[in-house]
Design an enzyme around this catalytic site. Sequence first.
Site, PDB file in Angstrom:
ATOM      1  N   ARG A 211      63.827  80.197  44.782  1.00  0.00           N
ATOM      2  CA  ARG A 211      64.439  79.399  45.844  1.00  0.00           C
ATOM      3  C   ARG A 211      65.287  80.288  46.739  1.00  0.00           C
ATOM      4  O   ARG A 211      66.231  80.918  46.261  1.00  0.00           O
ATOM      5  CB  ARG A 211      65.296  78.296  45.238  1.00  0.00           C
ATOM      6  CG  ARG A 211      64.459  77.451  44.292  1.00  0.00           C
ATOM      7  CD  ARG A 211      64.905  76.038  44.225  1.00  0.00           C
ATOM      8  NE  ARG A 211      63.923  75.290  43.448  1.00  0.00           N
ATOM      9  CZ  ARG A 211      64.019  74.017  43.165  1.00  0.00           C
ATOM     10  NH1 ARG A 211      65.059  73.332  43.567  1.00  0.00           N
ATOM     11  NH2 ARG A 211      63.063  73.411  42.481  1.00  0.00           N
ATOM     12  N   GLU A 213      67.679  79.953  48.485  1.00  0.00           N
ATOM     13  CA  GLU A 213      68.913  79.269  48.857  1.00  0.00           C
ATOM     14  C   GLU A 213      69.941  80.308  49.264  1.00  0.00           C
ATOM     15  O   GLU A 213      70.148  81.283  48.567  1.00  0.00           O
ATOM     16  CB  GLU A 213      69.412  78.425  47.684  1.00  0.00           C
ATOM     17  CG  GLU A 213      68.422  77.329  47.383  1.00  0.00           C
ATOM     18  CD  GLU A 213      68.744  76.504  46.146  1.00  0.00           C
ATOM     19  OE1 GLU A 213      69.011  75.311  46.329  1.00  0.00           O
ATOM     20  OE2 GLU A 213      68.705  77.047  45.043  1.00  0.00           O
ATOM     21  N   ARG A 219      76.323  78.066  39.994  1.00  0.00           N
ATOM     22  CA  ARG A 219      75.240  77.349  39.297  1.00  0.00           C
ATOM     23  C   ARG A 219      73.881  77.435  39.989  1.00  0.00           C
ATOM     24  O   ARG A 219      72.959  76.690  39.664  1.00  0.00           O
ATOM     25  CB  ARG A 219      75.632  75.896  39.054  1.00  0.00           C
ATOM     26  CG  ARG A 219      75.969  75.156  40.293  1.00  0.00           C
ATOM     27  CD  ARG A 219      76.763  73.881  39.976  1.00  0.00           C
ATOM     28  NE  ARG A 219      77.199  73.289  41.217  1.00  0.00           N
ATOM     29  CZ  ARG A 219      76.531  72.361  41.878  1.00  0.00           C
ATOM     30  NH1 ARG A 219      75.406  71.897  41.395  1.00  0.00           N
ATOM     31  NH2 ARG A 219      76.990  71.897  43.021  1.00  0.00           N
ATOM     32  N   HIS A 220      73.767  78.344  40.968  1.00  0.00           N
ATOM     33  CA  HIS A 220      72.468  78.562  41.613  1.00  0.00           C
ATOM     34  C   HIS A 220      72.017  80.010  41.459  1.00  0.00           C
ATOM     35  O   HIS A 220      72.817  80.927  41.578  1.00  0.00           O
ATOM     36  CB  HIS A 220      72.548  78.241  43.114  1.00  0.00           C
ATOM     37  CG  HIS A 220      72.630  76.777  43.408  1.00  0.00           C
ATOM     38  ND1 HIS A 220      73.826  76.131  43.550  1.00  0.00           N
ATOM     39  CD2 HIS A 220      71.658  75.844  43.560  1.00  0.00           C
ATOM     40  CE1 HIS A 220      73.588  74.840  43.786  1.00  0.00           C
ATOM     41  NE2 HIS A 220      72.283  74.639  43.793  1.00  0.00           N
ATOM     42  N   GLU A 356      74.260  68.714  37.679  1.00  0.00           N
ATOM     43  CA  GLU A 356      72.886  68.216  37.537  1.00  0.00           C
ATOM     44  C   GLU A 356      72.055  69.162  36.673  1.00  0.00           C
ATOM     45  O   GLU A 356      72.106  70.369  36.844  1.00  0.00           O
ATOM     46  CB  GLU A 356      72.251  68.116  38.932  1.00  0.00           C
ATOM     47  CG  GLU A 356      70.814  67.643  38.889  1.00  0.00           C
ATOM     48  CD  GLU A 356      70.098  67.791  40.238  1.00  0.00           C
ATOM     49  OE1 GLU A 356      70.692  67.478  41.294  1.00  0.00           O
ATOM     50  OE2 GLU A 356      68.936  68.222  40.222  1.00  0.00           O
ATOM     51  N   SER A 359      65.915  66.796  37.636  1.00  0.00           N
ATOM     52  CA  SER A 359      65.489  65.762  38.585  1.00  0.00           C
ATOM     53  C   SER A 359      64.080  65.349  38.204  1.00  0.00           C
ATOM     54  O   SER A 359      63.256  66.191  37.833  1.00  0.00           O
ATOM     55  CB  SER A 359      65.484  66.293  40.022  1.00  0.00           C
ATOM     56  OG  SER A 359      66.783  66.314  40.535  1.00  0.00           O
ATOM     57  N   ARG A 407      70.631  76.264  33.530  1.00  0.00           N
ATOM     58  CA  ARG A 407      71.702  75.243  33.538  1.00  0.00           C
ATOM     59  C   ARG A 407      71.867  74.615  32.161  1.00  0.00           C
ATOM     60  O   ARG A 407      72.963  74.255  31.754  1.00  0.00           O
ATOM     61  CB  ARG A 407      71.400  74.166  34.579  1.00  0.00           C
ATOM     62  CG  ARG A 407      71.521  74.720  35.971  1.00  0.00           C
ATOM     63  CD  ARG A 407      72.109  73.718  36.918  1.00  0.00           C
ATOM     64  NE  ARG A 407      72.051  74.243  38.273  1.00  0.00           N
ATOM     65  CZ  ARG A 407      71.959  73.485  39.348  1.00  0.00           C
ATOM     66  NH1 ARG A 407      71.898  72.165  39.226  1.00  0.00           N
ATOM     67  NH2 ARG A 407      71.937  74.034  40.535  1.00  0.00           N
TER      68      ARG A 407
HETATM   69  P1  ATP Z   1      71.013  71.244  43.178  1.00  0.00           P
HETATM   70  O1  ATP Z   1      71.201  69.991  43.959  1.00  0.00           O
HETATM   71  O2  ATP Z   1      71.937  71.363  42.017  1.00  0.00           O
HETATM   72  O3  ATP Z   1      70.964  72.472  44.033  1.00  0.00           O
HETATM   73  P2  ATP Z   1      68.253  70.555  43.274  1.00  0.00           P
HETATM   74  O4  ATP Z   1      68.339  69.060  43.261  1.00  0.00           O
HETATM   75  O5  ATP Z   1      68.032  71.260  44.536  1.00  0.00           O
HETATM   76  O6  ATP Z   1      69.543  71.159  42.528  1.00  0.00           O
HETATM   77  P3  ATP Z   1      65.721  70.308  41.943  1.00  0.00           P
HETATM   78  O7  ATP Z   1      64.784  70.668  43.017  1.00  0.00           O
HETATM   79  O8  ATP Z   1      65.954  68.897  41.640  1.00  0.00           O
HETATM   80  O9  ATP Z   1      67.121  71.039  42.248  1.00  0.00           O
HETATM   81  O10 ATP Z   1      65.290  71.150  40.633  1.00  0.00           O
HETATM   82  C1  ATP Z   1      65.304  70.604  39.312  1.00  0.00           C
HETATM   83  C2  ATP Z   1      66.308  71.324  38.437  1.00  0.00           C
HETATM   84  O11 ATP Z   1      66.112  72.743  38.494  1.00  0.00           O
HETATM   85  C3  ATP Z   1      67.749  71.129  38.881  1.00  0.00           C
HETATM   86  O12 ATP Z   1      68.285  69.928  38.367  1.00  0.00           O
HETATM   87  C4  ATP Z   1      68.422  72.346  38.280  1.00  0.00           C
HETATM   88  O13 ATP Z   1      68.715  72.166  36.909  1.00  0.00           O
HETATM   89  C5  ATP Z   1      67.348  73.417  38.403  1.00  0.00           C
HETATM   90  N1  ATP Z   1      67.552  74.224  39.609  1.00  0.00           N
HETATM   91  C6  ATP Z   1      67.158  73.930  40.863  1.00  0.00           C
HETATM   92  N2  ATP Z   1      67.498  74.888  41.720  1.00  0.00           N
HETATM   93  C7  ATP Z   1      68.111  75.842  41.020  1.00  0.00           C
HETATM   94  C8  ATP Z   1      68.695  77.101  41.339  1.00  0.00           C
HETATM   95  N3  ATP Z   1      68.685  77.561  42.590  1.00  0.00           N
HETATM   96  N4  ATP Z   1      69.261  77.821  40.350  1.00  0.00           N
HETATM   97  C9  ATP Z   1      69.260  77.358  39.079  1.00  0.00           C
HETATM   98  N5  ATP Z   1      68.730  76.191  38.709  1.00  0.00           N
HETATM   99  C10 ATP Z   1      68.165  75.425  39.654  1.00  0.00           C
HETATM  100 MG    MG Z   2      67.574  67.669  42.036  1.00  0.00          MG
END
Ligand code: ATP
Ligand code: MG
Length: 433
Positions: A211, A213, A219-220, A356, A359, A407
Amino acid sequence: MQDRTYTADAEPGDTVTVAGWAHEIRDLGGIAFLIVRDTTGKIQVKFEKDEMDDDLVETGTDVNRESVVKVSGDVEEEPRAPTDVEIVPDSVEVIAAAEPELPLDPSGKVDADLSTRLDNRTLDLRKDEQKAIFEIRAEILRSVREAFRELGSTEINTPKIVATGTEGGTELFPITYFGQEAFMNQSPQLFKQLMVGSGLERVFEIGPIFRAEEHNTPRHLNEATSIDFESAFFDYEDAMDACETVVKAAYEGVAENCQAELEALGYEEFEAPSGEFPRLTYEEAIERINATGALDDQLVWGDDLPTEGETALGDDVGSHYFITDWPSEIKPFYIKDHDDDPELSTGFDLMHPSMELVSGGQREHRYDRLVEGFEQQGLDPEAFDYYTKMFKYGMPPHAGWGLGGERLVMTMLGLENIREAVLFPRDRQRLSP
Ligand code: ATP
Ligand code: MG
């Protein structure tokens, strides 16, 4: 080295050869000790200077800390030794000498900051606490795999190099694939859905997600490990049940099989969550957040939950909990809406009190609705033809979820930074090692 004995297995009366790292050298004058450490623990080696060969004593006591050594000798009982036994050596060999100056202190007596630790992970993971995190991570993965198998699902591996992302062009790392633009996959979402329509029906995958991001948070990560599940003929409640089972199995595996590691991390007691995870609707969640008074502005229906809101609600609930029935607007288009209320989605999140974890949701399996969803999202359904067309040939109703592996480790062990749960984290600053 077939003849090597682990330090933990050395018993009084044995003649052994141990191999490991020179953890500490204590010179008390007439007598000196070398502590040898291996993956199972430590053992004391005793040097009585007047009674032993000078070369042997010199090799064993002049060695730099963290050098790799091999020691042969007799094991004797010694109540004053840290493990109640010691080796009286007849040979000591330095197999790989370490330089006298180390970038960090593996004995842990001198603290190092996270960045120094990550730059020197090999040395960092010579410490019991740091090693424990990765032993526990391995146990978590073992337990979830076992739980998935008990749920009757098949482990799959889907491509990480893809032509299109899951949710469009945002947050994707572009790469060049034989002169053509491609991306690192941000989620196995579409591929695992394709498998529920195959003969496999129920699948799981443990693999990397990428990702792009931009934000830098505790936590990312930019490369994370996703634990994904998807099943044909599951509705969103079945998917939540499976999620609860798998998360609890991870805790139970650690509670049962990681006593020494938990001790190294300072746990006196470690309890797997018991009882059902409460399931709150999104509407209940925003009401409860508003009632805590934690936010300056009250949340209204349709708002995404801000981090401070999640934290306040987590404190209020005090355990893992699900948030269900999100507004369709803020969940991805491939999540199915409730049949009796298109404003409400079947999407859910599993929350640890602090953040979180998961999802998931029931998926839109009707071809026409799915294609509409792509269009509403501003995505070209043609680009996703490889995916959508399979919905024309008998795609069953299905549901699933994605759980962030790091996580799970982080929240289970109360780590402050997600980077602690990855050997070599990838973030805005870190591409090496
Ligand atoms: P957040 O809102 O916390 O950034 P997200 O809703 O974008 O997460 P999802 O696409 O729902 O993330 O991904 C499912 C799961 O994967 C998340 O609940 C989280 O546990 C994990 N996850 C997602 N993005 C990341 C990241 N950049 N780093 C670590 N874990 C991640
Ligand atoms: Mg999510």
